[in-house]
Design a protein around this motif. Structure first.
Motif, PDB file in Angstrom:
ATOM      1  N   PHE A 104       0.838  -1.201   0.000  1.00 21.54           N
ATOM      2  CA  PHE A 104       0.000   0.000   0.000  1.00 21.54           C
ATOM      3  C   PHE A 104       0.872   1.250   0.000  1.00 21.54           C
ATOM      4  O   PHE A 104       1.718   1.438   0.883  1.00 21.54           O
ATOM      5  CB  PHE A 104      -0.905  -0.036   1.232  1.00 21.54           C
ATOM      6  CG  PHE A 104      -1.895   1.083   1.332  1.00 21.54           C
ATOM      7  CD1 PHE A 104      -3.141   0.988   0.728  1.00 21.54           C
ATOM      8  CD2 PHE A 104      -1.580   2.232   2.036  1.00 21.54           C
ATOM      9  CE1 PHE A 104      -4.062   2.021   0.829  1.00 21.54           C
ATOM     10  CE2 PHE A 104      -2.497   3.270   2.148  1.00 21.54           C
ATOM     11  CZ  PHE A 104      -3.734   3.166   1.546  1.00 21.54           C
ATOM     12  N   LEU A 105       0.679   2.121  -0.977  1.00 23.58           N
ATOM     13  CA  LEU A 105       1.467   3.353  -1.094  1.00 23.58           C
ATOM     14  C   LEU A 105       0.881   4.438  -0.198  1.00 23.58           C
ATOM     15  O   LEU A 105      -0.228   4.916  -0.427  1.00 23.58           O
ATOM     16  CB  LEU A 105       1.487   3.824  -2.548  1.00 23.58           C
ATOM     17  CG  LEU A 105       2.266   5.105  -2.862  1.00 23.58           C
ATOM     18  CD1 LEU A 105       3.700   5.019  -2.377  1.00 23.58           C
ATOM     19  CD2 LEU A 105       2.217   5.390  -4.365  1.00 23.58           C
ATOM     20  N   ASP A 106       1.628   4.810   0.812  1.00 19.71           N
ATOM     21  CA  ASP A 106       1.155   5.787   1.800  1.00 19.71           C
ATOM     22  C   ASP A 106       1.508   7.192   1.330  1.00 19.71           C
ATOM     23  O   ASP A 106       2.454   7.816   1.809  1.00 19.71           O
ATOM     24  CB  ASP A 106       1.783   5.480   3.157  1.00 19.71           C
ATOM     25  CG  ASP A 106       1.191   6.304   4.288  1.00 19.71           C
ATOM     26  OD1 ASP A 106       0.187   7.004   4.049  1.00 19.71           O
ATOM     27  OD2 ASP A 106       1.733   6.258   5.400  1.00 19.71           O
ATOM     28  N   SER A 107       0.730   7.708   0.396  1.00 22.93           N
ATOM     29  CA  SER A 107       1.046   9.005  -0.222  1.00 22.93           C
ATOM     30  C   SER A 107       0.626  10.191   0.626  1.00 22.93           C
ATOM     31  O   SER A 107       0.865  11.336   0.252  1.00 22.93           O
ATOM     32  CB  SER A 107       0.383   9.101  -1.596  1.00 22.93           C
ATOM     33  OG  SER A 107      -1.019   9.183  -1.470  1.00 22.93           O
ATOM     34  N   THR A 108      -0.001   9.917   1.763  1.00 23.86           N
ATOM     35  CA  THR A 108      -0.414  11.008   2.654  1.00 23.86           C
ATOM     36  C   THR A 108       0.305  10.952   4.000  1.00 23.86           C
ATOM     37  O   THR A 108       0.052  11.792   4.864  1.00 23.86           O
ATOM     38  CB  THR A 108      -1.931  10.942   2.920  1.00 23.86           C
ATOM     39  OG1 THR A 108      -2.231   9.716   3.604  1.00 23.86           O
ATOM     40  CG2 THR A 108      -2.720  11.000   1.624  1.00 23.86           C
ATOM     41  N   GLY A 109       1.167   9.948   4.180  1.00 26.39           N
ATOM     42  CA  GLY A 109       1.835   9.823   5.475  1.00 26.39           C
ATOM     43  C   GLY A 109       0.851   9.650   6.608  1.00 26.39           C
ATOM     44  O   GLY A 109       1.059  10.171   7.701  1.00 26.39           O
ATOM     45  N   GLY A 110      -0.254   8.910   6.336  1.00 27.80           N
ATOM     46  CA  GLY A 110      -1.351   8.855   7.307  1.00 27.80           C
ATOM     47  C   GLY A 110      -2.096  10.165   7.206  1.00 27.80           C
ATOM     48  O   GLY A 110      -2.767  10.452   6.225  1.00 27.80           O
ATOM     49  N   ALA A 111      -1.956  10.972   8.233  1.00 24.26           N
ATOM     50  CA  ALA A 111      -2.489  12.338   8.205  1.00 24.26           C
ATOM     51  C   ALA A 111      -1.325  13.322   8.241  1.00 24.26           C
ATOM     52  O   ALA A 111      -1.158  14.094   9.174  1.00 24.26           O
ATOM     53  CB  ALA A 111      -3.425  12.560   9.387  1.00 24.26           C
ATOM     54  N   ALA A 112      -0.470  13.243   7.207  1.00 29.50           N
ATOM     55  CA  ALA A 112       0.726  14.091   7.102  1.00 29.50           C
ATOM     56  C   ALA A 112       1.653  13.876   8.294  1.00 29.50           C
ATOM     57  O   ALA A 112       2.247  14.815   8.804  1.00 29.50           O
ATOM     58  CB  ALA A 112       0.346  15.565   6.962  1.00 29.50           C
ATOM     59  N   VAL A 113       1.778  12.637   8.726  1.00 28.51           N
ATOM     60  CA  VAL A 113       2.581  12.294   9.902  1.00 28.51           C
ATOM     61  C   VAL A 113       3.914  11.661   9.516  1.00 28.51           C
ATOM     62  O   VAL A 113       4.973  12.092   9.983  1.00 28.51           O
ATOM     63  CB  VAL A 113       1.800  11.331  10.826  1.00 28.51           C
ATOM     64  CG1 VAL A 113       2.693  10.843  11.975  1.00 28.51           C
ATOM     65  CG2 VAL A 113       0.565  12.018  11.390  1.00 28.51           C
ATOM     66  N   SER A 114       3.889  10.621   8.685  1.00 27.95           N
ATOM     67  CA  SER A 114       5.074   9.783   8.438  1.00 27.95           C
ATOM     68  C   SER A 114       6.071  10.487   7.524  1.00 27.95           C
ATOM     69  O   SER A 114       6.240  10.135   6.356  1.00 27.95           O
ATOM     70  CB  SER A 114       4.639   8.445   7.842  1.00 27.95           C
ATOM     71  OG  SER A 114       3.794   7.765   8.736  1.00 27.95           O
ATOM     72  N   CYS A 115       6.776  11.455   8.070  1.00 24.21           N
ATOM     73  CA  CYS A 115       7.656  12.291   7.257  1.00 24.21           C
ATOM     74  C   CYS A 115       8.905  11.550   6.784  1.00 24.21           C
ATOM     75  O   CYS A 115       9.541  11.955   5.810  1.00 24.21           O
ATOM     76  CB  CYS A 115       8.041  13.556   8.013  1.00 24.21           C
ATOM     77  SG  CYS A 115       8.904  13.266   9.567  1.00 24.21           S
ATOM     78  N   LEU A 116       9.278  10.468   7.463  1.00 27.56           N
ATOM     79  CA  LEU A 116      10.420   9.661   7.026  1.00 27.56           C
ATOM     80  C   LEU A 116       9.972   8.345   6.418  1.00 27.56           C
ATOM     81  O   LEU A 116      10.795   7.455   6.183  1.00 27.56           O
ATOM     82  CB  LEU A 116      11.360   9.376   8.213  1.00 27.56           C
ATOM     83  CG  LEU A 116      11.973  10.579   8.918  1.00 27.56           C
ATOM     84  CD1 LEU A 116      12.900  10.123  10.031  1.00 27.56           C
ATOM     85  CD2 LEU A 116      12.719  11.479   7.938  1.00 27.56           C
ATOM     86  N   GLY A 117       8.682   8.204   6.180  1.00 32.26           N
ATOM     87  CA  GLY A 117       8.169   6.930   5.726  1.00 32.26           C
ATOM     88  C   GLY A 117       8.146   5.937   6.880  1.00 32.26           C
ATOM     89  O   GLY A 117       8.155   6.318   8.054  1.00 32.26           O
ATOM     90  N   HIS A 118       8.171   4.669   6.540  1.00 32.20           N
ATOM     91  CA  HIS A 118       8.023   3.618   7.549  1.00 32.20           C
ATOM     92  C   HIS A 118       9.304   2.797   7.670  1.00 32.20           C
ATOM     93  O   HIS A 118      10.050   2.617   6.713  1.00 32.20           O
ATOM     94  CB  HIS A 118       6.854   2.706   7.168  1.00 32.20           C
ATOM     95  CG  HIS A 118       5.572   3.462   6.995  1.00 32.20           C
ATOM     96  ND1 HIS A 118       4.787   3.855   8.055  1.00 32.20           N
ATOM     97  CD2 HIS A 118       4.953   3.939   5.875  1.00 32.20           C
ATOM     98  CE1 HIS A 118       3.736   4.513   7.601  1.00 32.20           C
ATOM     99  NE2 HIS A 118       3.815   4.580   6.285  1.00 32.20           N
ATOM    100  N   GLY A 119       9.561   2.331   8.891  1.00 32.98           N
ATOM    101  CA  GLY A 119      10.668   1.412   9.130  1.00 32.98           C
ATOM    102  C   GLY A 119      12.047   2.023   9.031  1.00 32.98           C
ATOM    103  O   GLY A 119      13.018   1.319   8.701  1.00 32.98           O
ATOM    104  N   HIS A 120      12.205   3.303   9.327  1.00 27.75           N
ATOM    105  CA  HIS A 120      13.520   3.939   9.251  1.00 27.75           C
ATOM    106  C   HIS A 120      14.432   3.344  10.329  1.00 27.75           C
ATOM    107  O   HIS A 120      14.143   3.428  11.527  1.00 27.75           O
ATOM    108  CB  HIS A 120      13.402   5.451   9.437  1.00 27.75           C
ATOM    109  CG  HIS A 120      14.658   6.196   9.115  1.00 27.75           C
ATOM    110  ND1 HIS A 120      15.738   6.242   9.964  1.00 27.75           N
ATOM    111  CD2 HIS A 120      15.009   6.918   8.013  1.00 27.75           C
ATOM    112  CE1 HIS A 120      16.700   6.957   9.423  1.00 27.75           C
ATOM    113  NE2 HIS A 120      16.279   7.386   8.240  1.00 27.75           N
ATOM    114  N   GLU A 121      15.538   2.750   9.914  1.00 29.70           N
ATOM    115  CA  GLU A 121      16.385   1.987  10.834  1.00 29.70           C
ATOM    116  C   GLU A 121      16.988   2.862  11.930  1.00 29.70           C
ATOM    117  O   GLU A 121      17.093   2.444  13.080  1.00 29.70           O
ATOM    118  CB  GLU A 121      17.499   1.271  10.059  1.00 29.70           C
ATOM    119  CG  GLU A 121      16.993   0.202   9.100  1.00 29.70           C
ATOM    120  CD  GLU A 121      16.208  -0.903   9.798  1.00 29.70           C
ATOM    121  OE1 GLU A 121      16.509  -1.209  10.974  1.00 29.70           O
ATOM    122  OE2 GLU A 121      15.274  -1.446   9.175  1.00 29.70           O
TER     123      GLU A 121
END
Length: 471
Positions: A33-50
């Protein structure tokens, strides 16, 4: 399948998300699933940033929790220093609340599927309101008569009762109107697409809005207002609407004329979303109080807060020195570790540069795809924060009837496996009831290739929805 969770809609059980990496979320059924909204403009680094994940793990190993009434923590101090330094010392203190999440997200959107995201910033806004009130009690000559706030229509500042009362979004307020505070009034937003008169210059438009705010101060009592509150770029309520040049300096001047504070709600538009770490950096002003969240911790832990102008800090320090507000999870070490790691990553990876360059590319692609569309009235935004307003008639700007539920259908269509993209649809654009817009807010490290995919799928979703609605 049944669920013991009280979801946003008791008739709908959402799909389970079981993982995520970069701009994608992985669902239980195998969907990418492509999260083009970052949820509600939240996930500024995307997901799973190490790096952020490791910082959280390290903090858990060191200390998971202590009560801020008894102890401070090094990570909270480091986060506060990082953020205050980022303002050049203009904001000299940070107050951290560890959610920014509202405890009551139920039934507010009763006429729409609650899958349309409700922004969450309530704790920070409540803290800002209380600090503004207390500031006037801490002055050498206290001003206890200051009990009012002025905000804008339509606006959204959170869902707890104080924050909901501050906001001016009709649908979200409606079920709770009888129990909302009556000490808040609202003025027009800076919404050039619908607010500017034909032939009116930006300067004249700003002067008219400044006069309206000044009149409202006089109407309610010039010396009774604690603060004027506004979003630098309006998020969910209007769909990424920036102000015209000169608007915010003019509004701050009116506040100063009447001795009130100037509060900017940057929960959604700040922390880099619009191309600078603080949205106010682009407006030639400095707020008295600034709320921050969403991009602050990038969704890796619940966190929001307020940055406080040194003038207010000095007044408090010379008064009682005690902010009469506190919460159990205030300054939570894990939330602070997530926020600090997120902010350091943004700095170290020069992601604000990417926000500006990819934001310009996103704007270009959106205009190329949608500017001539018969049902697209306006495309607006800043950085990686863009909104598309849909209209029934392009020339008259007439919105679709609310019964059409266009934004809802666009959002829901995007969730289907054939599209698998988040499209943040919101109703009520025009007056809190009528109007539809969709928000795009991809992560700060988004690539050109991903933007191309987002715009392409968005176009396909819009086409499919309009065909189904026979439009």
């Amino acid at each position: 399948m049944s669920s013991a969770v009280l979801h946003r809609d008791t008739h709908f059980i959402p799909k389970q998300a079981i993982g995520g990496k970069g701009s994608y979320i992985f669902l239980e059924d195998g969907t990418k699933f492509l999260d083009s909204t970052g949820g509600a403009a939240v996930s500024c680094l995307g997901h799973g940033h190490e790096g952020v994940k490791q910082a959280i793990k390290d903090q858990i190993d060191q200390l998971s929790y202590c009560h801020s009434a008894f102890f401070g923590t090094p990570v909270t101090e480091e986060l506060a220093r990082f953020l205050t330094d980022s303002t050049g010392g203009k904001m000299s203190k940070l107050f951290v609340v560890s959610s920014g999440m509202s405890p009551s997200l139920l039934l507010i959107y009763s006429v729409y599927h609650p899958g349309t995201s409700l922004l969450t910033r309530s704790e920070a806004v409540e803290a800002a309101m209380k600090l503004a009130r207390q500031y006037f009690l801490e002055l050498p000559t206290p001003q206890p008569q200051r009990t009012r706030f002025i905000a804008r229509l339509p606006s959204y500042h959170g869902t707890t009762l104080g924050a909901l009362g501050l906001g001016g979004h009709v649908l979200r307020r409606e079920p709770f109107e009888p129990i909302l505070a009556k000490n808040i009034s609202h003025v027009s937003p800076c919404y050039a697409y619908r607010g500017k008169k034909e032939g009116e210059s930006d300067a004249d438009y700003v002067a008219r809005l400044a006069a309206e705010l000044d009149t409202e101060f006089e109407r309610v009592g010039s010396d009774t207002v604690c603060a004027f509150v506004a979003e630098p770029v309006v998020g969910a309520a209007l769909g990424c609407v920036p102000a015209v040049p000169g608007y915010f300096p003019a509004m701050k001047a009116v506040c100063e004329k009447h001795g009130a504070l100037f509060i900017l709600d940057e929960i959604m538009s700040g922390m880099g979303r619009c191309g600078t770490l603080h949205a106010w950096e682009q407006e030639d002003i400095v707020p008295d109080i600034q709320t921050i969240g969403k991009g602050l911790g990038g969704g890796y832990a619940p966190v929001s807060g307020i940055l406080i102008n040194d003038s207010i800090v000095q007044t408090m320090d010379k008064g009682t020195g005690v902010f009469r507000h506190g919460q159990t999870y205030q300054g939570h070490p894990i939330s602070c570790a997530a926020a600090l790691a997120t902010q350091k990553t943004i700095q170290q990876e020069s992601l604000l540069d990417n926000v500006r360059s990819m934001g310009a590319y996103l704007e270009q692609q959106l205009r190329q795809r949608f500017e001539g569309h018969p049902y697209v009235g306006d495309i607006r935004g800043k950085g990686l924060f863009w909104g598309i307003e849909f209209v029934k008639d392009k020339s008259s700007k007439e919105p679709f009837d609310p019964s059409t539920r266009l934004s809802f259908h666009i959002q829901e269509k995007g969730l289907l496996p054939a599209y698998s993209v988040s499209l943040y649809g919101c109703p009520g654009t025009v007056d809190g009831i009528r109007g539809d817009h969709v928000i795009l807010a991809p992560p700060y490290n988004v690539s050109k290739e991903e933007i191309d995919i987002i715009v392409d799928i968005f176009g396909k979703v819009v086409k499919a929805v309009l065909e189904e609605l026979d439009l």
